[in-house]
Write a protein that holds these residues in place. Structure first.
Motif, short mmCIF file in Angstrom:
data_model
loop_
_atom_site.label_atom_id
_atom_site.label_comp_id
_atom_site.label_asym_id
_atom_site.label_seq_id
_atom_site.Cartn_x
_atom_site.Cartn_y
_atom_site.Cartn_z
N GLN A 77 15.24 -30.74 117.59
CA GLN A 77 15.93 -31.25 116.42
C GLN A 77 15.32 -30.70 115.13
OE1 GLN A 77 15.70 -35.55 117.06
NE2 GLN A 77 17.91 -35.63 117.31
N ALA A 129 24.01 -29.31 116.00
CA ALA A 129 24.06 -30.66 115.44
C ALA A 129 22.87 -31.46 115.96
CB ALA A 129 25.36 -31.36 115.82
N THR A 169 22.61 -34.94 115.99
CA THR A 169 23.02 -36.15 116.69
C THR A 169 24.49 -36.05 117.08
OG1 THR A 169 23.61 -37.25 114.59
CG2 THR A 169 21.36 -37.58 115.43
N GLY A 170 24.91 -36.99 117.93
CA GLY A 170 26.31 -37.08 118.32
C GLY A 170 26.61 -36.34 119.61
N TRP A 171 27.87 -36.46 120.04
CA TRP A 171 28.31 -35.82 121.28
C TRP A 171 29.76 -35.36 121.11
CZ3 TRP A 171 25.72 -33.69 124.96
CH2 TRP A 171 26.30 -33.43 126.20
N LYS A 172 30.01 -34.68 119.98
CA LYS A 172 31.34 -34.16 119.71
C LYS A 172 31.21 -32.71 119.27
CE LYS A 172 33.52 -38.53 118.36
NZ LYS A 172 34.26 -39.27 117.29
N PHE A 178 19.33 -38.50 120.46
CA PHE A 178 20.48 -37.76 119.95
C PHE A 178 21.69 -38.67 119.67
CE2 PHE A 178 18.06 -34.36 121.98
CZ PHE A 178 18.14 -33.36 121.04
N GLY A 206 17.61 -27.66 114.77
CA GLY A 206 18.63 -28.44 114.09
C GLY A 206 18.45 -28.50 112.59
N LYS A 238 24.89 -24.14 110.11
CA LYS A 238 24.59 -25.26 111.00
C LYS A 238 25.03 -24.91 112.42
CE LYS A 238 24.89 -30.29 111.26
NZ LYS A 238 25.47 -31.52 110.66
N ASN A 263 28.46 -27.59 119.42
CA ASN A 263 27.17 -27.46 118.75
C ASN A 263 26.32 -28.72 118.83
OD1 ASN A 263 28.71 -29.04 117.01
ND2 ASN A 263 27.80 -28.16 115.17
N SER A 264 26.93 -29.85 119.21
CA SER A 264 26.17 -31.09 119.37
C SER A 264 25.65 -31.27 120.79
CB SER A 264 27.03 -32.30 118.99
OG SER A 264 28.10 -32.47 119.92
N LYS A 265 26.07 -30.42 121.71
CA LYS A 265 25.73 -30.59 123.12
C LYS A 265 24.64 -29.63 123.61
CE LYS A 265 30.35 -32.32 124.19
NZ LYS A 265 31.56 -32.21 125.03
#
Length: 314
Positions: free
Chosen positions: A150, A167, A169-172, A257, A154, A164, A175-177
């Motif tokens: 992170q 990401a 945080t998040g799971w959408k 995350f 990140g 960027k 790039n967040s996975k």
């Protein structure tokens, strides 16, 4: 083969029953109850709430009722929001499974390749590099790996490049996975690569590999056709618990995350002494682990013709 499957299924049923029993009675040893932290609740209201959730019955009656409900797929009602535990698990598990499958595929592929490279290049820089990565994976906890990813990939990378890519945080979105998958699979990479290296070295030193070399086969053909197929068997053996652990574990990674998986419900259940949520998650996880081991046993028998099953050999 059929007899072997029936025998393994019988063991599975017994193991799940023991798991349910142990989980139930261990929960009874926890201090307090879900309503202990509430203030100024009249005794009549407290008694009514306990009666609603069956906590006023003797322990043996609670146990009989709970086992009967589990046999029907009912893991009870969550004590915090009156929602079915089964429904909550079915809602959160796909998220954890998505993360776990990605992390498992990443870890197994990279781990096997690193193990092969380390064995083929034994004693060289590449061998040392692969084993250094494995050592890091074993030594560094996943939450440390997650925090470092992170911070550097990140946050710092975004500050340096202005782009960027990942990401935090998040799971959408893809790039967040990426970072959660790396953090989740890093420890498994270490386990798989070390095991693959050891197994590959044993195979490369065997007589049939020497015979293949004497016949003039290319190194690539010897490694991939004769070496990897036999060396990968120990890796297949550990895939049962590894798969279950990766698919349903990672509670800390999910929390770091902010991923809405099983981890959030489980941790919240512990904080609230939510009996049914804790038991339901534990039983779900344990059953999944047992089934993964069953599948791996069967797959192992199909891959390795030397494994004899009940009544015959594959």
């Amino acid at each position: 083969m059929f007899k072997y499957i029936l025998k393994r299924l019988a063991y599975t049923v017994v193991t799940v029953f023991v798991l349910v029993t142990l989980t139930f009675f261990m929960m009874q040893l926890l201090p307090g109850d879900p309503f202990t932290g509430e203030k100024k609740i009249p005794d009549a209201v407290m008694a009514s709430m306990k009666a609603k959730y069956g906590l006023d019955k003797p322990v043996y009656q609670q146990y009989i009722l709970y086992v009967g409900n589990v046999l029907h797929g009912d893991l009870g009602v969550s004590l915090d929001d009156n929602r079915s535990v089964t429904d909550k698990l079915l809602t959160t598990f796909p998220v954890s499974a998505d993360l776990g499958i990605r992390a498992l595929c990443f870890a197994v592929v990279v781990g096997i390749l690193l193990g092969i490279l380390a064995a083929v290049k034994r004693g060289t820089f590449w061998d040392s590099l692969c084993m250094f990565i494995a050592l890091l994976g074993v030594s560094v906890p996943s939450f440390i790996v997650a925090a470092l990813l992170q911070y550097f990939l990140g946050l710092k990378l975004y500050q340096w490049t202005g782009v960027k890519l990942f990401a935090i945080t998040g799971w959408k979105g893809m790039n967040s996975k990426i970072l959660p998958v790396i953090a989740m699979g890093f420890g498994t990479i270490a386990t798989v690569s070390r095991l693959m290296r050891t197994s590959m070295l044993d195979v490369l030193g065997s007589d049939y590999i020497k015979t293949a070399k004497a016949k003039g086969l290319s190194q690539a053909k010897i490694i991939w056709k004769h070496g990897v197929r036999n060396a990968i068997l120990p890796v297949v053996t550990i895939l049962g618990p590894t798969t279950a652990g990766v698919l349903t574990g990672g509670f800390v990674v999910e929390s770091i995350f902010s991923i809405p998986g099983m981890g959030k419900s489980f941790v919240t259940g512990i904080q609230q002494v939510n009996y049914t949520m804790i038991m339901g998650t534990t039983i779900f996880y344990g059953t999944f682990l047992i089934l993964c081991n069953l599948v791996v046993d069967l797959v192992y028998g199909l891959i390795d013709p030397r494994v004899k099953l009940a009544g015959g050999s594959k």
